[in-house]
Design a protein around this motif. Structure first.
Motif, PDB file in Angstrom:
ATOM      1  N   PHE A 223      47.802  -0.665  -3.250  1.00 44.24           N
ATOM      2  CA  PHE A 223      46.993  -0.204  -4.438  1.00 44.24           C
ATOM      3  C   PHE A 223      46.325   1.178  -4.324  1.00 44.24           C
ATOM      4  O   PHE A 223      46.146   1.719  -5.584  1.00 44.24           O
ATOM      5  CB  PHE A 223      45.598  -1.537  -4.373  1.00 44.24           C
ATOM      6  CG  PHE A 223      44.769  -1.319  -5.392  1.00 44.24           C
ATOM      7  CD1 PHE A 223      45.205  -1.913  -6.737  1.00 44.24           C
ATOM      8  CD2 PHE A 223      43.320  -0.987  -5.392  1.00 44.24           C
ATOM      9  CE1 PHE A 223      44.232  -1.647  -7.862  1.00 44.24           C
ATOM     10  CE2 PHE A 223      42.539  -1.096  -6.211  1.00 44.24           C
ATOM     11  CZ  PHE A 223      42.996  -1.507  -7.702  1.00 44.24           C
TER      12      PHE A 223
ATOM     13  N   ARG B 178      45.353  -1.040   4.154  1.00 46.86           N
ATOM     14  CA  ARG B 178      44.907  -0.478   3.072  1.00 46.86           C
ATOM     15  C   ARG B 178      44.316   0.864   3.293  1.00 46.86           C
ATOM     16  O   ARG B 178      44.256   1.563   2.357  1.00 46.86           O
ATOM     17  CB  ARG B 178      44.177  -1.558   2.358  1.00 46.86           C
ATOM     18  CG  ARG B 178      44.243  -1.283   0.795  1.00 46.86           C
ATOM     19  CD  ARG B 178      43.358  -2.578   0.073  1.00 46.86           C
ATOM     20  NE  ARG B 178      42.155  -2.643   0.646  1.00 46.86           N
ATOM     21  CZ  ARG B 178      41.272  -3.730   0.397  1.00 46.86           C
ATOM     22  NH1 ARG B 178      41.864  -4.725  -0.708  1.00 46.86           N
ATOM     23  NH2 ARG B 178      40.140  -3.886   0.686  1.00 46.86           N
TER      24      ARG B 178
ATOM     25  N   ALA C  43      37.784  -8.259   2.039  1.00 48.08           N
ATOM     26  CA  ALA C  43      37.969  -7.935   0.502  1.00 48.08           C
ATOM     27  C   ALA C  43      39.422  -7.422   0.365  1.00 48.08           C
ATOM     28  O   ALA C  43      39.585  -6.638  -0.725  1.00 48.08           O
ATOM     29  CB  ALA C  43      36.813  -6.651   0.413  1.00 48.08           C
ATOM     30  N   LEU C  44      40.305  -8.313   0.675  1.00 47.56           N
ATOM     31  CA  LEU C  44      41.656  -8.206   0.173  1.00 47.56           C
ATOM     32  C   LEU C  44      41.520  -8.687  -1.513  1.00 47.56           C
ATOM     33  O   LEU C  44      40.779  -9.539  -1.833  1.00 47.56           O
ATOM     34  CB  LEU C  44      42.389  -8.962   0.748  1.00 47.56           C
ATOM     35  CG  LEU C  44      42.574  -8.560   2.245  1.00 47.56           C
ATOM     36  CD1 LEU C  44      43.541  -9.472   3.186  1.00 47.56           C
ATOM     37  CD2 LEU C  44      42.893  -7.100   2.523  1.00 47.56           C
ATOM     38  N   TYR C  45      42.507  -8.263  -2.286  1.00 48.61           N
ATOM     39  CA  TYR C  45      42.730  -8.688  -3.595  1.00 48.61           C
ATOM     40  C   TYR C  45      43.571  -9.840  -3.671  1.00 48.61           C
ATOM     41  O   TYR C  45      44.800  -9.888  -3.329  1.00 48.61           O
ATOM     42  CB  TYR C  45      43.203  -7.501  -4.392  1.00 48.61           C
ATOM     43  CG  TYR C  45      42.571  -6.180  -4.412  1.00 48.61           C
ATOM     44  CD1 TYR C  45      41.145  -6.234  -4.329  1.00 48.61           C
ATOM     45  CD2 TYR C  45      43.516  -4.740  -3.959  1.00 48.61           C
ATOM     46  CE1 TYR C  45      40.762  -5.034  -4.213  1.00 48.61           C
ATOM     47  CE2 TYR C  45      42.690  -3.654  -3.900  1.00 48.61           C
ATOM     48  CZ  TYR C  45      41.271  -4.056  -3.878  1.00 48.61           C
ATOM     49  OH  TYR C  45      40.669  -2.665  -3.580  1.00 48.61           O
ATOM     50  N   PRO C  46      43.118 -10.943  -3.857  1.00 48.32           N
ATOM     51  CA  PRO C  46      43.698 -12.405  -3.647  1.00 48.32           C
ATOM     52  C   PRO C  46      44.972 -12.582  -4.641  1.00 48.32           C
ATOM     53  O   PRO C  46      45.781 -13.154  -4.152  1.00 48.32           O
ATOM     54  CB  PRO C  46      42.624 -13.484  -4.034  1.00 48.32           C
ATOM     55  CG  PRO C  46      41.689 -12.723  -4.860  1.00 48.32           C
ATOM     56  CD  PRO C  46      41.508 -11.180  -4.621  1.00 48.32           C
ATOM     57  N   HIS C  47      44.879 -11.908  -5.711  1.00 52.86           N
ATOM     58  CA  HIS C  47      46.272 -12.206  -6.556  1.00 52.86           C
ATOM     59  C   HIS C  47      47.524 -11.261  -6.171  1.00 52.86           C
ATOM     60  O   HIS C  47      48.413 -11.236  -7.026  1.00 52.86           O
ATOM     61  CB  HIS C  47      45.676 -12.212  -8.001  1.00 52.86           C
ATOM     62  CG  HIS C  47      45.030 -10.879  -8.378  1.00 52.86           C
ATOM     63  ND1 HIS C  47      43.807 -10.756  -8.150  1.00 52.86           N
ATOM     64  CD2 HIS C  47      45.367  -9.509  -8.742  1.00 52.86           C
ATOM     65  CE1 HIS C  47      43.214  -9.607  -8.297  1.00 52.86           C
ATOM     66  NE2 HIS C  47      44.167  -8.780  -8.835  1.00 52.86           N
ATOM     67  N   MET C  48      47.098 -10.217  -5.337  1.00 51.68           N
ATOM     68  CA  MET C  48      48.266  -9.382  -5.104  1.00 51.68           C
ATOM     69  C   MET C  48      48.683  -9.748  -3.792  1.00 51.68           C
ATOM     70  O   MET C  48      48.218 -10.091  -2.991  1.00 51.68           O
ATOM     71  CB  MET C  48      47.630  -7.845  -4.978  1.00 51.68           C
ATOM     72  CG  MET C  48      46.981  -7.275  -6.317  1.00 51.68           C
ATOM     73  SD  MET C  48      46.567  -5.435  -5.864  1.00 51.68           S
ATOM     74  CE  MET C  48      45.260  -5.486  -7.195  1.00 51.68           C
TER      75      MET C  48
END
Ligand SMILES: Nc1ncnc2c1ncn2[C@@H]1O[C@H](COP(=O)(O)OP(=O)(O)OP(=O)(O)O)[C@@H](O)[C@H]1O
Ligand SMILES: [Mg+2]
Lengths: 333, 290
Positions: free
Chosen positions: A98, A146, A85-90
């Motif tokens: 984050f 994270r 569940a990484l944030y793909p656009h960051m």
């Protein structure tokens, strides 16, 4: 500070009772592993602790405080998801930063904490990459990064290694264990892999259909399984179960004997068996034998053991290593 | 599996379609270009003569041209803003579980199936009419003076009508994009301490960026040629307040019978559309290459 207590916690989805009622004590700093077959409610239990799912009954205490109704963000827990569940656009940096940004920390503090986490996890060279430019193991480390920057009271892992190949899984297993020793924080780790459970855990919780079958240290479960389910689940290769005449002689409905507690020879032994398949692993040899009137049996011999298929051998169970179970599957002492 | 051989045969098989499409495009374009260089009025048949760029000079120096250009850009920009923002809001709403969601979804999509002329007429006579309209009735029953939409706010009225038609399209595209967002990502953000607003700004919006790009690009193509709504409601007026480039070309060709001037206007419109397209691709197209 990271003790977690489940007090009579239950969960139902509609009519389906997924978790009937669970009591569990997790001490501060402990590495607890939830194991069980697929669909037994491991993820659900973890999500209940995280607060991502509402309990249907019972209480959850974290650090002595009733957190049953507290939203996830304020439970001070960090979770590593199976899909990462990484944030793909960051970028990696953005991902790790984050939670700190959300907590409203000053940017120099954020910078320092991200750098620290990256150093611990060997991610310093990848800070400016996007998640899709990373390998599976690196993504896994970003997800852990994270989690650690938030300095949580406890970490929750939901099958974090199941997407990795065998070699990487062994390496990451070690890394997570080392991280636990370094951070000395409570960790709850879900897996269906009993090897992961045995190697990493201080305490294993064996779940089956939403019920706790047994709680104990890995060796406790290995030595004294409470029932047939735990006996069959813990240990690899699986424990041999024999019923019928052989069991009745020992006053039990079923007896269990681990493959490593069998001695093979040509001369003496309780049973006589015929070799079916021999698996040579180098360090060990697994022999699949058939015993007339008793059933199939697996034996584990240390090192290289020369045995030809079809050969007849005598089998002697080690004294005092036979587990006896009654007709309800509970262990007899 | 693009070997040299498969590529060659692929080209061969695509050729008929490509040639047909090319001819379909090139022939009218070529004829328009040709007519745009002629003095050619249908009221004076047989009097065609070559004028060079005269038609272009005439069209571009027409005092209505500047207004028409501004109106076109306002119309496109206004409708885009309303549909993208409104579409995002509606998509967020429709993504929530609530009673009767299926029926509400159907109702939201409905305007897309109504013909532009029909919807413009409905808005003109049933909603925005200063005497009989629903808006006027609401205003009166609240004690306000009713707004005479097409006389006082003509361009805004047309923007509203067109936006109403395109809102379902934007909503649909954005809703599907929203539903493809990984649930675990939202949960991870929730655990990371992001509230509802932060989750929207940092997780949902970036995820929607691509879908928004698609909405903007597709809508722009169609909005540059909005015509029926203007014809049915305001006829480009009052004055030239709602005259767009498309409508100006129509007036040249079919009200003044000036084929040459209209052709020049058409070419100008094509050039403008391409400029807008280049700008858009530059500005937001990079969201698409991934
Ligand atoms: N949202 C839901 N609605 C209904 N039933 C659910 C829901 N989530 C989980 N379940 C059910 O609860 C049971 C336990 O699911 P859970 O995901 O906790 O299993 P698990 O032990 O994590 O399995 P696995 O090892 O395959 O991940 C399953 O039978 C599943 O079908
Ligand atoms: Mg699971």
């Amino acid at each position: 500070m990271g003790s977690i207590v489940l007090d009579n916690v239950s969960k139902t989805f509609g009519d389906a009772v997924v978790i009937p009622a669970i009591d569990l004590d997790i001490a501060d700093g402990e590495f607890v592993v939830f194991v069980g077959p697929s669909g037994c409610g491991k993820s659900t239990l973890l999500r209940l602790i995280a607060g991502l799912e509402d309990v249907s009954g019972g209480r959850i205490l974290i650090d002595g405080e009733d957190m049953t109704e507290t939203p996830p963000a304020r439970r001070r827990l960090a979770m590593v998801f199976q899909s990462y569940a990484l944030y793909p656009h960051m970028s990696v940096r953005g991902n790790i930063a984050f939670p700190l940004k959300m907590a409203g920390l000053a940017s120099d503090v954020v910078e320092r904490k991200v750098a620290d986490a990256a150093r611990i996890l060997n991610l310093t060279d990848y800070l400016d990459r996007k998640p899709r430019q990373l390998s599976g193991g690196q993504r896994q480390r970003v997800a852990i990064g994270r989690a650690i920057v938030r300095d949580p009271v406890a970490f929750l892992f939901d099958e974090p290694l199941s997407n990795l190949d065998a070699a990487l899984r062994v390496a990451m297993r070690l890394e997570i264990s080392e991280l636990h020793q370094q951070l000395k924080r409570t960790m709850i780790y879900v897996t269906h892999d009993q090897v992961e459970a045995m190697t990493m855990a201080d305490k294993i919780v064996v779940l089956n259909a939403g019920r706790v079958e047994q709680v104990g240290s890995p060796l406790e479960l290995y030595r004294n399984p409470k029932n047939l389910f735990v006996a069959g689940f813990i240990g690899s290769p699986r424990m041999n179960f024999l019923s019928g005449e052989a069991a009745r002689k020992l006053g039990a409905a079923t007896i269990g004997i681990r493959p490593e507690h069998l001695a093979l020879s040509t001369s003496d032994g309780l049973w006589e068996g015929k070799v079916g398949v021999a698996e040579h692993l180098g360090s060990d040899t697994y022999l699949h034998l058939t015993i007339d009137g008793v059933g199939p049996l697996t034996a584990r011999m240390s090192g290289e053991f020369a045995a030809r298929p079809g050969e007849t051998l005598r089998i002697a169970p080690e004294a005092g290593k036979i587990h006896r179970f009654d007709d309800k599957g509970m262990a007899l002492s | 599996m693009a070997t040299l051989h498969t590529r060659a045969s692929a080209r061969l098989m695509m050729a008929p379609a490509v040639i047909l499409l090319l001819a379909w495009m090139i022939v009218p374009l070529g004829m328009t270009l040709y007519f745009s260089l002629l003095r050619y009025n249908l009221l004076m048949p047989g009097m065609e003569s070559f004028t060079g760029l005269g038609n272009y000079v005439y069209f571009l120096t027409d005092p209505a041209f500047g207004t028409a250009l501004a109106n076109t850009l306002l119309l496109v920009g206004g409708v885009l803003a309303i549909t993208v923002i409104g579409g995002t809001g509606l998509a967020l709403l429709l993504d929530q579980p609530f009673f009767g969601r299926g029926i509400v979804r159907l109702l939201v999509i409905a305007p897309f199936f109504v013909m532009p002329t029909v919807s413009a007429l409905v808005w003109k006579t049933m909603l925005m009419h200063p005497v009989n309209g629903l808006f006027a009735w609401i205003a009166r029953s609240l004690g306000f003076a009713p707004v005479d939409w097409f006389a006082d706010l003509p361009l805004l009225s047309i923007i509203l009508i067109v936006a109403w038609q395109w809102l379902p399209f934007a909503t649909l595209i954005l809703l599907t994009a929203l539903q493809s967002l990984d649930e675990e990502q939202k949960e991870a953000a929730e655990m990371d301490g992001a509230g509802a607003v932060s989750r929207f700004v940092y997780i949902v919006l970036p995820h929607l960026a691509r879908a928004m790009t698609v909405v903007v690009l597709i809508e722009t193509i169609f909005l540059l040629s909005v015509f029926a709504e203007i014809l049915v409601t305001t006829n480009g007026g009052p004055g030239v307040q709602t005259t767009t480039i498309t409508y100006l070309v129509y007036m040249q060709a079919l009200l003044q019978f000036d084929v040459g001037g209209a052709s020049a206007g058409g070419i100008v419109a094509v050039v403008l559309a391409n400029i807008v397209a280049i700008f858009l691709i530059r500005l937001i197209g990079k969201n698409l290459d991934r």
